[in-house]
Write an enzyme that holds these catalytic residues in place. Sequence first.
Site, PDB file in Angstrom:
ATOM      1  N   TRP A  16       0.228  -0.875  -0.474  1.00  0.00           N
ATOM      2  CA  TRP A  16      -0.066  -0.068  -0.483  1.00  0.00           C
ATOM      3  C   TRP A  16       0.849   1.034   0.276  1.00  0.00           C
ATOM      4  O   TRP A  16       0.656   2.472  -0.787  1.00  0.00           O
ATOM      5  CB  TRP A  16      -0.990  -0.029   1.187  1.00  0.00           C
ATOM      6  N   ASP A  58      -1.895   6.307   6.959  1.00  0.00           N
ATOM      7  CA  ASP A  58      -2.582   5.507   6.524  1.00  0.00           C
ATOM      8  C   ASP A  58      -2.770   3.956   7.532  1.00  0.00           C
ATOM      9  O   ASP A  58      -1.781   3.704   7.589  1.00  0.00           O
ATOM     10  CB  ASP A  58      -1.982   4.728   4.839  1.00  0.00           C
ATOM     11  N   LYS A  82     -12.606  -2.028   7.173  1.00  0.00           N
ATOM     12  CA  LYS A  82     -11.464  -2.821   8.122  1.00  0.00           C
ATOM     13  C   LYS A  82     -12.228  -2.674   8.923  1.00  0.00           C
ATOM     14  O   LYS A  82     -12.556  -3.744   9.489  1.00  0.00           O
ATOM     15  CB  LYS A  82     -10.253  -2.910   7.511  1.00  0.00           C
TER      16      LYS A  82
END
Length: 364
Positions: free
Chosen positions: A102, A173, A197
């Site tokens: 990511w 993040d 999530k």
Amino acid sequence: MKKIFNFSPGPATLPYEVLKQAQDELINWNNLNFSVMEISHRSNDFINLLQNIKQDLRELINIPSQYDILFCQGGARTQFAAIPMNLLFYNETADYANIGHWSLQAIKEAKKYCVPNIINPVKKKNGIFYIKKMEDWILNKNSKYIHYCPNETIEGIAINQEPTLENKIIIADLSSSILAKEIDIKNYGLIYASTQKNLGTSGLTLIIIRKDLIFNNRKKRQEIPSVLDYQIISKYNSMFNTPPTFSLYLSGLILKWLKKIGGIKYISQINKQKSTLLYSAIDNSNFYINKIEPCNRSITNITFYLKDKKKEKIFLQKAQENGLFYLKGHKVVGGIRASIYNAMPIEGVKILIDFMNDFEKNYV
Ligand SMILES: *Cc1c(COP(=O)(O)O)cnc(C)c1O
């Protein structure tokens, strides 16, 4: 029927109580005789809902008043573009740490708006991955911020300490670690997380940003789309355009649930217990292996391999037959991954460990 546990990395399992409440309220929310999906986002009921969400977030993660809470659509990936667009003027630059998949996607997107200074802190020693200490990262002294992903959802590698860099605006993040453990917001300039999530269902990104990064005298790029412009999002209370109302509603239920069971202090202890149990089971076997230095192991995404790779397929198949779903590792790293966010009860982890031990006995 056998109890089922869902280890999906995201969208991920939701608390049963939350799903049940959403089901009950689906045709009659707030005594309106409508669902939350069928009312205007400009109605008082909905504006109150949004206000409650912000208030609960402020309480749960101690968000100081100099920080604004924004909601944006498009998931975390949209922020990969929105962050450099909002915070970098033409020719300005930023530091980006490449910790995993990511991080790398964020770097690729940032390259459209700047020439990032890329830091590669992940090292390998005797086959074990670890992350170099943040204080030893070499930053560009002209960079406007540093971006990193403290919990890499796919690799299961993480920086578990709070960031330590002084005099740098830190952007993180937190898509797969928000609400999983205590953090000190004051260490960050901006944090963001997509909601699917640990904070509800997909469709939404939470952004917590220091207000001086939104409102200041800096020159601003002309081409920022209005829906991604932090000034506009803030001024319009995250409702410049119609927000995903059901996603917000569900995140609201998640926050109430979390407050009810004891907040971040409580859940972080449970998460610590869950991950410690699972890593111990892996480390104590000769059958499974995790390749990450213990201090850099994720508490939410536990990755491991079977020493005999050929047995992974049957492992996944038998797991599913035993009610343990979505344990397949991401295709870029392979192996097995158990995502154990807040909604995964400790019971699910214990049943997974029992299954792993039985499988080892039968297939060694
Ligand atoms: C899932 C995830 C993303 C991508 O989120 P989208 O909502 O699909 O854009 C980004 N970063 C991290 C750390 C993630 O776990």
